[in-house]
Scaffold this motif. Structure first.
Motif, short mmCIF file in Angstrom:
data_model
loop_
_atom_site.label_atom_id
_atom_site.label_comp_id
_atom_site.label_asym_id
_atom_site.label_seq_id
_atom_site.Cartn_x
_atom_site.Cartn_y
_atom_site.Cartn_z
N VAL A 132 38.29 -54.00 87.28
CA VAL A 132 37.25 -55.03 87.23
C VAL A 132 37.67 -56.09 86.21
CG1 VAL A 132 34.84 -55.52 86.70
CG2 VAL A 132 35.45 -53.42 87.91
N ASN A 133 37.81 -57.31 86.69
CA ASN A 133 38.15 -58.44 85.81
C ASN A 133 36.90 -59.14 85.29
OD1 ASN A 133 40.95 -58.18 86.18
ND2 ASN A 133 40.82 -59.31 88.09
N ARG A 134 35.86 -59.14 86.12
CA ARG A 134 34.66 -59.89 85.74
C ARG A 134 33.44 -59.31 86.44
NH1 ARG A 134 34.16 -66.25 87.23
NH2 ARG A 134 32.01 -66.58 86.63
N VAL A 135 32.42 -59.05 85.66
CA VAL A 135 31.11 -58.72 86.21
C VAL A 135 30.35 -60.04 86.20
CG1 VAL A 135 28.96 -57.46 85.87
CG2 VAL A 135 31.14 -56.35 85.35
N CYS A 136 30.01 -60.52 87.36
CA CYS A 136 29.38 -61.84 87.46
C CYS A 136 27.88 -61.75 87.16
CB CYS A 136 29.57 -62.42 88.86
SG CYS A 136 31.29 -62.72 89.27
N TYR A 137 27.46 -62.50 86.17
CA TYR A 137 26.04 -62.67 85.92
C TYR A 137 25.53 -63.68 86.94
CZ TYR A 137 26.25 -59.94 81.67
OH TYR A 137 26.37 -58.91 80.79
N PRO A 138 24.23 -63.74 87.17
CA PRO A 138 23.72 -64.68 88.17
C PRO A 138 24.21 -66.12 87.98
CG PRO A 138 22.01 -63.15 87.61
CD PRO A 138 23.16 -62.87 86.66
N GLN A 139 24.32 -66.58 86.73
CA GLN A 139 24.82 -67.94 86.51
C GLN A 139 26.30 -68.06 86.85
OE1 GLN A 139 23.47 -65.95 84.18
NE2 GLN A 139 24.67 -65.95 82.31
N ASP A 140 27.06 -66.96 86.79
CA ASP A 140 28.47 -66.97 87.18
C ASP A 140 28.65 -67.04 88.69
OD1 ASP A 140 29.16 -66.61 84.48
OD2 ASP A 140 29.15 -64.43 84.69
#
Length: 189
Positions: free
Chosen positions: A174-182
């Motif tokens: 996992v490189n990035r857990v996207c938050y809603p703004q992401d």
């Protein structure tokens, strides 16, 4: 300039064999506060869309079982307008990768991840988009998947391209857990 490098990453395998066979879809007030951020609607995950809500209702059926719901979502994502997706991919005509456009016209892995999140969030199940490096055996690629929150268990991975839920975590970092703004920027990653 072409740079070649090797990178070794230790990955903790998790096959979800300990996932309960039945978990009731939670009420919003039953969720941990830290997971509620992944319940929102935005321009990529449009939980207010009547089209998405109608398809979510069809996939949900009469069951209140979260695990069963996830297992219905995954294969739908894999086979949904697959031939149209293949044509769009090879012709370079892939349009917006938001959930509604993916439902109407198809989309690649990022659009399918947004659609998975929409289906979960419609029923107040926290869901998030993940950007991963997916190991293909001889090469890796950037790839989008989704996770949903299972009360009493934790986050469960859904492979939206291959249509599997849960999906064993032995081939991706996992490189990035996207938050809603992401999620607004996922097409630009």
């Amino acid at each position: 300039v072409l740079l070649h490098f090797s990178c070794w990453v230790l990955v903790k395998n998790h096959d979800f064999s300990d996932l309960p066979s039945y978990v009731k879809i939670p009420k919003k007030y039953q969720l941990p506060e830290k997971t509620k951020i992944w319940l929102v609607s935005n321009s990529m995950v449009q939980t207010h869309s009547l089209l998405l809500r109608d398809k979510a209702r069809e996939l949900h059926g009469l069951s209140d079982d979260l695990i069963r719901y996830a297992r219905r979502i995954a294969p739908f994502l894999r086979y949904h307008r697959y031939f149209l997706f293949a044509f769009e991919l090879h012709s370079g005509l892939l349009l917006s990768q938001n959930a509604r456009t993916t439902l109407l016209l198809s989309g690649e892995n990022v659009g399918r991840a947004h659609m998975a999140c929409a289906f979960f969030r419609i029923y107040h199940v926290p869901a998030r988009v993940l950007l991963v490096n997916n190991d293909q055996g001889f090469w890796t690629q950037m790839h989008y998947m989704a996770e949903y929150y299972c009360p009493g268990y934790g986050w469960v991975l859904v492979e939206t391209t291959y249509g599997k839920s849960p999906y064993a975590t032995k081939h991706q970092v996992v490189n990035r857990v996207c938050y809603p703004q992401d999620e607004e920027d996922t097409k630009d990653d």
